[in-house]
Design a protein around this motif. Structure first.
Motif, PDB file in Angstrom:
ATOM      1  N   GLN A 157       0.750  -1.173   0.079  1.00 61.22           N
ATOM      2  CA  GLN A 157      -0.013  -0.015   0.107  1.00 61.22           C
ATOM      3  C   GLN A 157       0.816   1.180  -0.018  1.00 61.22           C
ATOM      4  O   GLN A 157       0.697   2.166  -0.815  1.00 61.22           O
ATOM      5  CB  GLN A 157      -0.800  -0.166   1.172  1.00 61.22           C
ATOM      6  CG  GLN A 157      -1.890   1.106   1.249  1.00 61.22           C
ATOM      7  CD  GLN A 157      -3.019   0.909   0.275  1.00 61.22           C
ATOM      8  OE1 GLN A 157      -3.343   0.025  -0.315  1.00 61.22           O
ATOM      9  NE2 GLN A 157      -3.872   2.116   0.274  1.00 61.22           N
ATOM     10  N   ASP A 158       1.756   1.341   0.979  1.00 64.41           N
ATOM     11  CA  ASP A 158       2.574   2.599   1.178  1.00 64.41           C
ATOM     12  C   ASP A 158       4.257   1.945   0.887  1.00 64.41           C
ATOM     13  O   ASP A 158       4.673   1.649   0.072  1.00 64.41           O
ATOM     14  CB  ASP A 158       2.302   3.175   2.527  1.00 64.41           C
ATOM     15  CG  ASP A 158       0.789   3.603   2.662  1.00 64.41           C
ATOM     16  OD1 ASP A 158       0.324   4.378   1.315  1.00 64.41           O
ATOM     17  OD2 ASP A 158       0.113   3.342   3.297  1.00 64.41           O
ATOM     18  N   GLY A 159       4.911   2.117   2.059  1.00 68.19           N
ATOM     19  CA  GLY A 159       6.116   1.909   1.942  1.00 68.19           C
ATOM     20  C   GLY A 159       6.710   0.397   2.226  1.00 68.19           C
ATOM     21  O   GLY A 159       7.711   0.120   2.256  1.00 68.19           O
ATOM     22  N   VAL A 201       4.839  -3.395   6.459  1.00 69.03           N
ATOM     23  CA  VAL A 201       4.321  -4.503   7.084  1.00 69.03           C
ATOM     24  C   VAL A 201       4.768  -5.839   6.407  1.00 69.03           C
ATOM     25  O   VAL A 201       5.152  -6.796   7.092  1.00 69.03           O
ATOM     26  CB  VAL A 201       2.630  -4.397   7.013  1.00 69.03           C
ATOM     27  CG1 VAL A 201       2.178  -5.585   7.673  1.00 69.03           C
ATOM     28  CG2 VAL A 201       1.949  -3.184   7.625  1.00 69.03           C
ATOM     29  N   THR A 202       4.728  -6.129   5.160  1.00 64.57           N
ATOM     30  CA  THR A 202       4.814  -6.982   4.272  1.00 64.57           C
ATOM     31  C   THR A 202       6.398  -7.293   4.718  1.00 64.57           C
ATOM     32  O   THR A 202       7.043  -8.318   4.710  1.00 64.57           O
ATOM     33  CB  THR A 202       4.675  -6.902   2.997  1.00 64.57           C
ATOM     34  OG1 THR A 202       3.233  -6.825   2.812  1.00 64.57           O
ATOM     35  CG2 THR A 202       4.998  -7.924   2.144  1.00 64.57           C
ATOM     36  N   SER A 203       7.227  -6.318   4.636  1.00 69.68           N
ATOM     37  CA  SER A 203       8.741  -6.627   4.750  1.00 69.68           C
ATOM     38  C   SER A 203       9.039  -6.893   6.208  1.00 69.68           C
ATOM     39  O   SER A 203      10.156  -7.724   6.302  1.00 69.68           O
ATOM     40  CB  SER A 203       9.533  -4.972   4.613  1.00 69.68           C
ATOM     41  OG  SER A 203       9.314  -4.647   3.029  1.00 69.68           O
ATOM     42  N   ALA A 260       0.716 -11.840  -1.501  1.00 69.79           N
ATOM     43  CA  ALA A 260      -0.643 -11.960  -1.988  1.00 69.79           C
ATOM     44  C   ALA A 260      -1.575 -11.523  -1.284  1.00 69.79           C
ATOM     45  O   ALA A 260      -2.684 -11.026  -1.685  1.00 69.79           O
ATOM     46  CB  ALA A 260      -1.032 -13.562  -2.181  1.00 69.79           C
ATOM     47  N   ALA A 261      -1.443 -10.874   0.124  1.00 65.23           N
ATOM     48  CA  ALA A 261      -2.114 -10.334   1.029  1.00 65.23           C
ATOM     49  C   ALA A 261      -1.786  -9.034   1.176  1.00 65.23           C
ATOM     50  O   ALA A 261      -2.398  -8.152   1.973  1.00 65.23           O
ATOM     51  CB  ALA A 261      -2.097 -11.068   2.178  1.00 65.23           C
ATOM     52  N   ALA A 262      -0.731  -8.285   0.610  1.00 62.89           N
ATOM     53  CA  ALA A 262      -0.402  -6.848   0.589  1.00 62.89           C
ATOM     54  C   ALA A 262      -1.521  -5.844   0.147  1.00 62.89           C
ATOM     55  O   ALA A 262      -2.303  -6.308  -0.384  1.00 62.89           O
ATOM     56  CB  ALA A 262       0.930  -6.676   0.054  1.00 62.89           C
TER      57      ALA A 262
END
Ligand SMILES: Cc1cc2nc3c(=O)[nH]c(=O)nc-3n(C[C@H](O)[C@H](O)[C@H](O)COP(=O)(O)OP(=O)(O)OC[C@H]3O[C@@H](n4cnc5c(N)ncnc54)[C@H](O)[C@@H]3O)c2cc1C
Ligand code: SF4
Ligand code: SF4
Ligand code: SF4
Lengths: 308, 252
Positions: free
Chosen positions: A26-28, A31-33, A91-93
């Motif tokens: 979404q942004d930077g 969360v995913t990283s 896949a959930a980002a």
């Protein structure tokens, strides 16, 4: 006020150094990283995130569905899922602007999914739920100590699924399954189509569709996450990050040492913490008024106040 | 530590699940008994069974009002304890024993079961079926701090226990509490805590709101009490990190 940003040890503007994540996030891509790094290094052995129908189709064993049939699941309806790989995280980002009851999976994550070290992402209210579950684990046997990384995302309000449906399909005149991304920023609700079209709606159109439960919410920046993040305060494509707890501090330091993020001092970026503080105060003030209004809602009859 | 509190355990119509949950604190239970608690009576874990004068008594199970002995025991528990804690869904709300209709061997006339709060004044609830070892541990440590701690510790313990004291105002529970006191009051925000907390998986989240399979519900009260929009104390939960650490340190 002064407490509107919660307790934190440090605050920076940050962006992932992983270009692939930036394509989906979404942004930077904070969360995913963070979860990707925590999975790689064994800090967590799985994370609870908000997936979707396509994810469920490929990984039915990673989600617990409600009573809907598969065919009934609409595009952009979040499905809480337990993920264990970077591909699943990707896949959930991205933000789904409707309710993903991630805490509903928190106990099962330690049971059927077998996690000992759980990551969980959630809105401020979901972080409150996680901490209540640790301090008052009435129905969370043997879960509290397994929560290894709770990442909070800023949240002004959320929408019921049908609210998003109406905003996108009626107001923005786009089909939900043709939408690539939704975003709230710069005073507007943005809908980006897969074919490149962009529609923006003034926020005042969106207000009536907000989840009413959000109007008593007194937390904007996820005060109770180990780390919390949102777009507000940082330049486009970057995220504002608060590192809050000891766990958060340790994970963030390790991720920085491993080169997972590039950062800028929050004091150096525009619009910076000033805007975050302003929005937090606006939300809290408005919702405190709602709570006051509830106290005199009827004739000599109040609506319930959950806060003791 | 010489300054222990005296504790008793009264076992009424309960399945011993609460006792097992207490014991499932393993080493933590031994530390509790070693440092903080003088266990005066308890049917399974202590030699003495008869009710004595204590600081805190835990009560497992509801009261069968057709059983004279049970009624006497709950009254005696109240008379002899400074603080009475209802432990588990049955003592707090009746829970599964609400479904009792009598007719079972070998006491078929035992048909009516009430949560203890319908017969005596109760001070603190620990809901849950079974209550969790960690919840019992947290309340036990806080009860100790309330009675024996420093002024700050007493303040913290009071804040921590307040919602569990207020919970004693109600003696029945159901999935419907979420409908009536949370959703109907426009407070639900869809976190899913209730669905996770339910011991019988009676709750699914439909479009972000809880949906109860009301025939499955055993009336334990876990969903409502777990819900952050049922009750929530910023004073306590904002300090979760320090409180968790203090509890863990107390059990070292
Ligand atoms: C309802 C809502 C309102 C928001 N409001 C604001 C705001 O006012 N200001 C602001 O700065 N930021 C807001 N955000 C946060 C922002 O949109 C981003 O989610 C955040 O910046 C994280 O971006 P990222 O690139 O680091 O995360 P990504 O790497 O894209 O990962 C996002 C993670 O969040 C999970 N997620 C997506 N939707 C939900 C959901 N509905 N509930 C729980 N988890 C979800 C995803 O599964 C993914 O794991 C809001 C988010 C939500 C869900
Ligand atoms: S506004 Fe508050 S209650 Fe609503 S989704 Fe966001 S954090 Fe939850
Ligand atoms: S729905 Fe589940 S948690 Fe709630 S009272 Fe019924 S059995 Fe207990
Ligand atoms: S726990 Fe409470 S706020 Fe959360 S989904 Fe259930 S009823 Fe709603």
């Amino acid at each position: 006020m002064g407490a509107e940003l919660g307790k934190y040890k440090s605050c920076v503007s940050a962006r992932t150094t992983d270009k692939e994540i930036l394509k989906f996030s979404q942004d930077g891509g904070i969360v995913t990283s963070l979860f990707g790094f925590a999975l790689d290094t064994g800090i967590i052995d799985g994370a609870i995130v908000a997936a979707n129908k396509e994810f469920y189709e490929k990984n039915p064993s990673k989600c617990i569905l409600d009573n809907s049939n598969f065919e009934m699941i609409e595009p952009w309806r979040p499905i809480p899922a337990v993920v264990n790989t970077k591909a699943e995280l990707l896949a959930a980002a991205g933000t789904k602007y409707n309710i993903s009851p991630n805490v509903a999976l928190l106990k099962e994550a330690t049971r059927a999914f077998g996690l000992d070290k759980i990551g969980i992402v959630g809105t401020p209210c979901q972080m409150q739920a996680v901490r209540k579950a640790q301090l008052y684990p009435i129905g969370f046997r043997d879960v509290g100590a397994s929560i290894a990384l709770a990442v909070g995302i800023f949240c002004m309000e959320n929408f019921p699924y049908q609210g998003i449906l109406q905003l996108v399909e009626d107001h923005a005149a786009m089909k939900l399954d043709a939408v690539k991304k939704m975003e709230i920023g710069k005073g507007k609700f943005w809908v980006y189509g897969k074919r490149g079209q962009v529609v923006s709606l003034p926020l005042k159109v969106t207000h009536k569709y907000e989840q009413p439960g959000c109007h008593v919410c007194l937390d904007y920046v996820a005060n109770l996450g180990d780390i919390s993040t949102g777009s507000v305060g940082s330049p486009d494509g970057w995220s504002t990050v608060f590192v809050r707890s000891k766990i958060g501090d340790s994970v963030w330091a390790k991720a920085m040492a491993a080169g997972v993020f590039e950062t800028q001092p929050i004091e150096k970026v525009k619009p910076g913490l000033e805007l975050v503080t302003k929005l937090a105060n606006e939300k809290i003030t408005k919702n405190k008024k709602t709570l006051e209004g509830r106290a005199t809602f009827g004739v000599g009859k109040a609506l319930r106040n959950p806060y003791i | 530590m010489a300054d222990k509190i005296t504790v008793g355990y009264t076992h009424l119509s309960g399945c011993t699940g609460c006792t097992v949950a207490l014991a499932d604190n393993y080493g933590g239970l031994l530390t509790l008994l070693d440092k903080y608690v003088d266990l005066k009576y308890m049917p399974t874990l202590a030699d003495a069974r008869h009710i004595q004068k204590v600081d805190v008594s835990f009560v497992e199970g509801s009261v069968c009002i057709n059983d004279k002995l049970a009624v006497e025991e709950i009254k005696e528990t109240r008379e002899k304890s400074a603080v009475v804690v209802a432990l588990g869904g049955c003592a707090c709300y009746g829970n599964i024993t609400r479904f009792g209709r009598g007719g079972q061997q070998n006491q078929p006339q035992h048909e009516a079961y009430l949560p203890i709060g319908d017969l005596i004044k109760v001070d603190v609830y620990i809901p849950g079926c079974a209550p969790t070892p960690q919840m019992i541990r947290n309340v036990a440590v806080m009860a100790y701090l309330l009675l024996k701690g420093t002024k700050e510790q007493k303040d913290l313990a009071t804040k921590f226990l307040t919602p569990l004291m207020k919970a004693t105002e109600t003696t029945s529970a159901c999935f419907c509490d979420l409908m009536v006191k949370v959703i109907n009051q426009s407070l639900c925000m869809g976190c899913g805590s209730c669905a996770a907390a339910c011991p019988v998986n009676a709750i699914t989240m439909e479009y972000g709101k809880p949906q109860g399979e009301r025939d499955l519900c055993i009336k334990c009260g876990a969903c409502y009490n777990q819900c952050p929009r049922a009750w929530y104390s910023f004073d306590v939960v904002d300090n979760y990190e320090a409180i968790n650490e203090a509890i863990m340190a107390a059990l070292q």
